[in-house]
Enzyme design. Structure first.
Site, PDB file in Angstrom:
ATOM      1  N   GLY A  21       0.857  -1.201   0.000  1.00 21.16           N
ATOM      2  CA  GLY A  21       0.000   0.000   0.000  1.00 21.16           C
ATOM      3  C   GLY A  21       0.877   1.229   0.000  1.00 21.16           C
ATOM      4  CB  ALA A  24      -1.163   8.892   3.853  1.00 14.23           C
ATOM      5  CB  ALA A 136       0.477  10.660   7.034  1.00 15.63           C
ATOM      6  CE  LYS A 191      -9.621   6.247  12.947  1.00  7.98           C
ATOM      7  NZ  LYS A 191      -9.253   5.758  11.668  1.00  7.98           N
ATOM      8  CG  ASN A 195     -13.224   6.622  10.342  1.00 10.90           C
ATOM      9  OD1 ASN A 195     -12.607   5.672  10.795  1.00 10.90           O
ATOM     10  ND2 ASN A 195     -12.625   7.774  10.075  1.00 10.90           N
ATOM     11  CG  ASN A 199     -14.163   9.337   7.083  1.00 15.54           C
ATOM     12  OD1 ASN A 199     -13.991  10.026   8.085  1.00 15.54           O
ATOM     13  ND2 ASN A 199     -13.257   8.475   6.676  1.00 15.54           N
ATOM     14  CG  ASN A 209     -11.795  16.167   8.822  1.00 11.55           C
ATOM     15  OD1 ASN A 209     -12.352  15.908   7.761  1.00 11.55           O
ATOM     16  ND2 ASN A 209     -10.855  15.393   9.341  1.00 11.55           N
ATOM     17  CD  GLU A 273     -11.160   2.911   3.533  1.00 15.19           C
ATOM     18  OE1 GLU A 273     -10.397   1.949   3.759  1.00 15.19           O
ATOM     19  OE2 GLU A 273     -11.083   3.986   4.146  1.00 15.19           O
TER      20      GLU A 273
HETATM   21  O1  KPL Z   1      -9.773   8.804  10.033  1.00 12.64           O
HETATM   22  C1  KPL Z   1     -10.084   9.837   9.512  1.00 12.64           C
HETATM   23  C2  KPL Z   1     -10.177   9.817   8.038  1.00 12.64           C
HETATM   24  O2  KPL Z   1     -10.128  10.845   7.410  1.00 12.64           O
HETATM   25  O3  KPL Z   1     -10.277   8.713   7.503  1.00 12.64           O
HETATM   26  C3  KPL Z   1     -10.431  11.048  10.330  1.00 12.64           C
HETATM   27  C4  KPL Z   1     -10.312  10.681  11.784  1.00 12.64           C
HETATM   28  C5  KPL Z   1     -11.825  11.480  10.032  1.00 12.64           C
HETATM   29  C6  KPL Z   1      -9.473  12.197  10.120  1.00 12.64           C
HETATM   30  O4  KPL Z   1      -9.606  12.831   8.902  1.00 12.64           O
END
Ligand code: KPL
Length: 307
Positions: A21, A24, A136, A191, A195, A199, A209, A273
């Protein structure tokens, strides 16, 4: 700028990690591990090595060269940071190249990949998962920026036939600080709760964000959180709604200038995703006969927008 160097002593002590992969997180892990003297190779389509200019959190730059893993040599340690929808096909492609007792570490957003991944592996191959909050991004193909300090949680997904401390050491160096837990599921649900709010909304409205802090988004965010908490509870991983709400606010604030990964995917015209984030929440809800109007509506809007 200074070149990242490998120490021969460390090379003999440590196995080579193959990173799959070039996104980032994969490159962040590869660069940070190489800075800490781990031998690292990439799983590349082309045989030519690639070069990355890495801007660290300290603003220092380091130059990294990664060779392609020589096909034919069994892979003993592999870090797979591909999108959730690519995990299964990627593992299928890698299987013939993995050693009988390979250590396989997955890391991605979303849920729903672990069961199919486990089913593909033999009993001696060990599967791990790392959930990370490091930020990143790639400024271009050869430039990686570490934009936000984070931490990681690591768990063995399959029971270890023999303990391999090289996994914990590698993850601590590549994406540390790291906490090891017995069960990754509660952490994945937490998490996912973040997301599935940030997202799709940021990607749909094409916003950073931080813009989600505006009052106009609050009722929808609250409803989305409430619904995902119902599903997590039904699945046996209850989330504390008030603490999660605080966490969501913190993430929005701390990553205010970031573009979510889903927005980045949309802008680059890549698949998103969505099905492993909102889609996964809706699928699990169905199992428990729960209706989630806010998630169903957002999912539909994303689909209509071509996600
Ligand atoms: O995990 C993230 C993503 O962009 O996939 C967050 C926590 C929302 C940070 O941008």
């Amino acid at each position: 700028m200074y070149p990242a160097m490998n120490s021969n002593a460390m090379q003999s002590a440590n196995p080579t990690w193959v990173v799959v992969g070039k996104g980032a997180i994969g490159l962040l892990a590869a660069c940070q591990a190489q800075l800490r003297q781990w031998p690292v190779a990439l799983w590349l389509r082309q045989p030519q090595p690639i070069q990355i200019d890495f801007r660290q959190l300290t603003q220092e730059h380091s130059q990294h060269h990664f060779s392609s893993w020589p096909v034919g040599t069994p892979i003993t340690h592999i870090f797979i940071a591909v999108k959730a929808f690519d995990v299964q096909s990627c593992l299928q492609q890698l299987l013939p190249h993995l050693s009988d007792d390979a250590q396989i570490v997955l890391s991605h957003n979303g849920m729903g990949t672990l069961e199919p991944a486990r089913a593909l592996l033999s009993s001696k191959q060990q599967l791990w998962f790392v959930s990370t909050t490091h930020g990143a991004y790639k400024a271009d193909k050869h430039q990686l920026i570490h934009s936000g300090s984070g931490q990681s949680v690591l768990a063995a997904v399959t029971a270890p036939p023999k303990p391999d401390s090289k996994v914990q050491q590698f993850v601590a160096d590549a994406l540390g600080p790291v906490t090891e837990v017995d069960n990754i599921e509660p952490c994945l649900w937490q998490k996912l709760a973040i997301n599935c709010l940030i997202n799709p909304l940021t990607a749909l409205h094409n916003i950073q964000n931080g813009e989600l802090a505006q009052a106009k988004y609050q009722p929808q965010l609250k409803q989305l959180l409430h619904e995902v908490c119902l599903v997590a509870e039904a699945e046996g991983y209850p989330l504390h709604e008030a603490s999660c709400w605080q966490l969501v606010q913190q993430v929005i604030e701390k990553t205010a200038a970031n573009r979510s990964s889903m927005l980045q995917d949309r802008r680059a015209n890549r698949p998103t995703e969505l099905d492993f984030i909102s889609g996964f929440v809706l699928k699990q809800a169905k199992k428990h006969q729960l209706t989630l109007p806010a998630h169903a509506c957002l999912y539909q809007q994303c689909q209509d927008a071509g996600f």
